[in-house]
Design an enzyme around this catalytic site. Structure first.
Site, PDB file in Angstrom:
ATOM      1  N   GLY A  12       0.380  -1.949   0.042  1.00 37.06           N
ATOM      2  CA  GLY A  12      -0.321  -0.232  -0.089  1.00 37.06           C
ATOM      3  C   GLY A  12       1.011   1.251  -0.382  1.00 37.06           C
ATOM      4  O   GLY A  12       1.641   0.758  -0.667  1.00 37.06           O
ATOM      5  N   MET A  13       0.301   2.530   0.695  1.00 32.98           N
ATOM      6  CA  MET A  13       1.320   3.710   0.933  1.00 32.98           C
ATOM      7  C   MET A  13       2.486   3.163   1.134  1.00 32.98           C
ATOM      8  O   MET A  13       3.466   4.027   0.109  1.00 32.98           O
ATOM      9  CB  MET A  13       0.162   4.672   1.722  1.00 32.98           C
ATOM     10  CG  MET A  13      -1.219   4.803   0.631  1.00 32.98           C
ATOM     11  SD  MET A  13      -1.222   5.313  -0.968  1.00 32.98           S
ATOM     12  CE  MET A  13      -0.268   6.690  -0.594  1.00 32.98           C
ATOM     13  N   ASN A  96      -6.636  -7.019  11.811  1.00 31.67           N
ATOM     14  CA  ASN A  96      -5.390  -7.038  11.864  1.00 31.67           C
ATOM     15  C   ASN A  96      -4.696  -7.893  12.350  1.00 31.67           C
ATOM     16  O   ASN A  96      -3.917  -8.177  11.276  1.00 31.67           O
ATOM     17  CB  ASN A  96      -4.713  -5.318  11.856  1.00 31.67           C
ATOM     18  CG  ASN A  96      -4.689  -4.530  11.080  1.00 31.67           C
ATOM     19  OD1 ASN A  96      -5.277  -4.729  10.111  1.00 31.67           O
ATOM     20  ND2 ASN A  96      -4.258  -3.213  11.157  1.00 31.67           N
ATOM     21  N   THR A 120       2.095  -2.203  11.351  1.00 37.05           N
ATOM     22  CA  THR A 120       0.957  -2.845  11.273  1.00 37.05           C
ATOM     23  C   THR A 120       0.655  -2.073  12.369  1.00 37.05           C
ATOM     24  O   THR A 120       1.215  -2.137  13.404  1.00 37.05           O
ATOM     25  CB  THR A 120       0.443  -3.777  10.870  1.00 37.05           C
ATOM     26  OG1 THR A 120       0.854  -4.258  10.095  1.00 37.05           O
ATOM     27  CG2 THR A 120      -1.467  -4.167  10.507  1.00 37.05           C
ATOM     28  N   HIS A 176       2.850   2.438  20.954  1.00 31.82           N
ATOM     29  CA  HIS A 176       2.718   3.784  19.590  1.00 31.82           C
ATOM     30  C   HIS A 176       0.923   4.308  19.729  1.00 31.82           C
ATOM     31  O   HIS A 176       0.779   3.426  19.425  1.00 31.82           O
ATOM     32  CB  HIS A 176       2.690   3.109  18.330  1.00 31.82           C
ATOM     33  CG  HIS A 176       2.963   3.860  17.595  1.00 31.82           C
ATOM     34  ND1 HIS A 176       3.340   5.169  17.369  1.00 31.82           N
ATOM     35  CD2 HIS A 176       1.979   3.631  16.471  1.00 31.82           C
ATOM     36  CE1 HIS A 176       2.760   5.793  15.987  1.00 31.82           C
ATOM     37  NE2 HIS A 176       2.347   5.302  15.407  1.00 31.82           N
TER      38      HIS A 176
HETATM   39  O1  TXD Z   1       3.952   3.857  13.449  1.00 38.08           O
HETATM   40  C1  TXD Z   1       3.797   3.362  12.880  1.00 38.08           C
HETATM   41  N1  TXD Z   1       3.462   2.094  13.231  1.00 38.08           N
HETATM   42  C2  TXD Z   1       2.653   3.426  11.717  1.00 38.08           C
HETATM   43  C3  TXD Z   1       1.574   2.259  11.709  1.00 38.08           C
HETATM   44  C4  TXD Z   1       2.563   4.675  11.338  1.00 38.08           C
HETATM   45  C5  TXD Z   1       1.812   4.940  10.330  1.00 38.08           C
HETATM   46  C6  TXD Z   1       0.889   4.062   9.955  1.00 38.08           C
HETATM   47  N2  TXD Z   1       1.035   2.835  11.020  1.00 38.08           N
HETATM   48  C7  TXD Z   1       0.040   1.486  10.211  1.00 38.08           C
HETATM   49  O2  TXD Z   1       0.335   0.914   9.074  1.00 38.08           O
HETATM   50  C8  TXD Z   1      -1.738   1.733   9.455  1.00 38.08           C
HETATM   51  O3  TXD Z   1      -1.914   1.894  10.571  1.00 38.08           O
HETATM   52  C9  TXD Z   1      -1.939   0.352   8.788  1.00 38.08           C
HETATM   53  O4  TXD Z   1      -1.681  -0.455   9.396  1.00 38.08           O
HETATM   54  C10 TXD Z   1      -0.478   0.205   8.624  1.00 38.08           C
HETATM   55  C11 TXD Z   1       0.321   0.600   6.782  1.00 38.08           C
HETATM   56  O5  TXD Z   1      -0.378   2.035   6.082  1.00 38.08           O
HETATM   57  P1  TXD Z   1      -0.426   2.036   4.806  1.00 38.08           P
HETATM   58  O6  TXD Z   1      -0.484   3.566   4.632  1.00 38.08           O
HETATM   59  O7  TXD Z   1       0.137   1.815   4.077  1.00 38.08           O
HETATM   60  O8  TXD Z   1      -1.896   1.232   4.488  1.00 38.08           O
HETATM   61  P2  TXD Z   1      -2.477   0.218   2.707  1.00 38.08           P
HETATM   62  O9  TXD Z   1      -1.797   1.536   2.134  1.00 38.08           O
HETATM   63  O10 TXD Z   1      -3.853   0.594   3.178  1.00 38.08           O
HETATM   64  O11 TXD Z   1      -1.551  -0.194   2.663  1.00 38.08           O
HETATM   65  C12 TXD Z   1      -2.099  -1.314   3.617  1.00 38.08           C
HETATM   66  C13 TXD Z   1      -2.207  -3.057   2.821  1.00 38.08           C
HETATM   67  C14 TXD Z   1      -3.140  -2.819   1.129  1.00 38.08           C
HETATM   68  O12 TXD Z   1      -2.620  -2.787  -0.616  1.00 38.08           O
HETATM   69  C15 TXD Z   1      -3.960  -3.734   1.404  1.00 38.08           C
HETATM   70  O13 TXD Z   1      -4.084  -4.782   0.311  1.00 38.08           O
HETATM   71  C16 TXD Z   1      -2.600  -5.313   1.646  1.00 38.08           C
HETATM   72  O14 TXD Z   1      -2.243  -4.104   2.841  1.00 38.08           O
HETATM   73  N3  TXD Z   1      -3.452  -6.377   2.573  1.00 38.08           N
HETATM   74  C17 TXD Z   1      -2.756  -7.147   2.952  1.00 38.08           C
HETATM   75  N4  TXD Z   1      -1.986  -7.269   2.565  1.00 38.08           N
HETATM   76  C18 TXD Z   1      -1.140  -8.673   2.817  1.00 38.08           C
HETATM   77  N5  TXD Z   1      -1.979 -10.025   3.269  1.00 38.08           N
HETATM   78  C19 TXD Z   1      -2.892  -9.359   3.548  1.00 38.08           C
HETATM   79  N6  TXD Z   1      -3.598 -10.388   4.007  1.00 38.08           N
HETATM   80  C20 TXD Z   1      -2.996  -8.140   3.620  1.00 38.08           C
HETATM   81  N7  TXD Z   1      -4.416  -7.443   3.765  1.00 38.08           N
HETATM   82  C21 TXD Z   1      -4.530  -5.855   3.669  1.00 38.08           C
END
Ligand code: TXD
Length: 319
Positions: A12-13, A96, A120, A176
């Protein structure tokens, strides 16, 4: 010698930003895994094509099959659902946790020797669940939050004092969440601790308190502005600092969510503390002296981490 392989679980992002940064720094070849079909493949192709302009030769591959992460030295996990406005990090727990179970199984099977960095949310509980689900050694599974929280604190301080961010060193402990513990006493500008700067008249105590509060709520501020997701540039840069410390055996001292086995009086939880990261993963937890107010704040933060982990165990007692 084969090039280092870095697996990004979640494209994702943050995953996409990581892939781009890794390529620009030529840290290794990248595999982006995601359940969304086409997205990791598209991002990998787009970034690979930017290599022709930037002059990097990293190989990038997008995939929907765990087998492709085989042999990765580092796995950075962002898979899951991010926060939307009005959602707390804890609201994400149910969705999650299931994702961590799948990701843990994939890593256990195909990259059992990797250094695993979990991003995550809710971070402190998800990294705990990921370690359990993957069965990897605790020193090889770590959570990213403190580097980001610290970077936010550093940024706000540099802006306030109108000094280079390079000369600001900050310290944030705990989970966090909004009850993280920015440690003012251990945070410095040009080596001068913040309480001394208050005494020197550089900043008023109430203004410093506001900055601490803004740091605590730093993630929410960005969610409120973006409206469709959470921060990704600074989170990606932060996780990469941890990956680089491992890959280059830099022995960096970074605040991370690390497994505590008695340190700070905590056993069996992942909590944000300073650690040394080198080729051995989390090589050492740094235990600093806390005064009673700081200890009380840390304990409060630990209590909320414990609440999240208990919620995970309730959902899946097998963990
Ligand atoms: O400080 C920190 N730890 C953080 C955490 C700071 C900012 C964001 N933080 C967390 O990171 C946020 O709350 C999310 O739980 C994660 C990922 O953030 P992002 O902005 O990258 O989220 P996206 O763009 O939604 O990307 C998540 C991707 C998306 O492409 C889904 O299709 C994929 O995860 N996804 C999966 N991939 C593999 N396997 C499974 N099961 C799955 N489910 C969703």
């Amino acid at each position: 010698m084969a090039r280092t392989k870095i697996a990004l679980i979640g494209g994702g992002m943050i995953g996409g930003t990581l892939a781009h940064l890794i390529s620009l720094k030529e840290l290794g070849d990248v595999v982006i895994f995601d359940i969304a079909e086409g997205v990791p493949q598209g991002k990998a192709l787009d970034i690979a094509q930017s290599g022709a302009v930037e002059g990097h030769d990293c190989t990038l591959r997008g995939t929907n099959a765990y087998a492709d992460i085989e042999g990765a030295s580092v796995c950075i996990v962002t898979a899951g659902v991010p926060r939307k406005p009005g959602m707390s990090r804890d609201d994400l727990i149910g969705i999650n946790l299931k994702v961590m179970e799948q990701v843990g199984a994939g890593i256990r099977k195909y990259a059992p020797n990797a250094f695993v960095i979990c991003i995550t949310n809710p971070l402190d509980a998800m990294v705990w669940a990921l370690q359990k689900a993957s069965g990897l050694p605790r020193n090889m599974v770590i959570g990213m939050a403190g580097v980001l929280d610290t970077a936010r604190f550093q940024h706000f301080l540099a802006e306030e004092f109108r000094v280079s961010v390079q000369d600001v060193s900050a310290f944030v402990l705990g989970g966090h969440g909004d009850d993280m513990v920015p440690l003012v006493r251990y945070s410095t500008v040009g080596g001068i601790p913040l309480p001394d700067l208050v005494k020197m008249g550089w900043i008023r105590q109430d203004r410093l308190d506001q900055i601490v509060d803004r740091t605590r709520k730093g993630g929410g501020e960005i969610v409120g502005l973006l409206k469709t997701g959470s921060a990704y540039y600074a989170p990606a840069a932060s996780a990469l600092a941890m990956a680089e410390a491992f890959l280059k055996d830099k022995k960096r001292v970074l605040p991370c969510a690390a497994y505590l086995n008695g340190e700070y009086g905590v056993k069996g939880l992942y909590v944000g503390v300073p650690v040394i990261i080198g080729a051995g993963g989390t090589e050492r937890v740094v235990e600093i002296d806390l005064n009673s107010a700081e200890r009380a704040m840390l304990m409060k933060s630990i209590e909320s981490v414990k609440g999240l982990v208990d919620a995970c165990i309730k959902i899946n007692p097998q963990l």
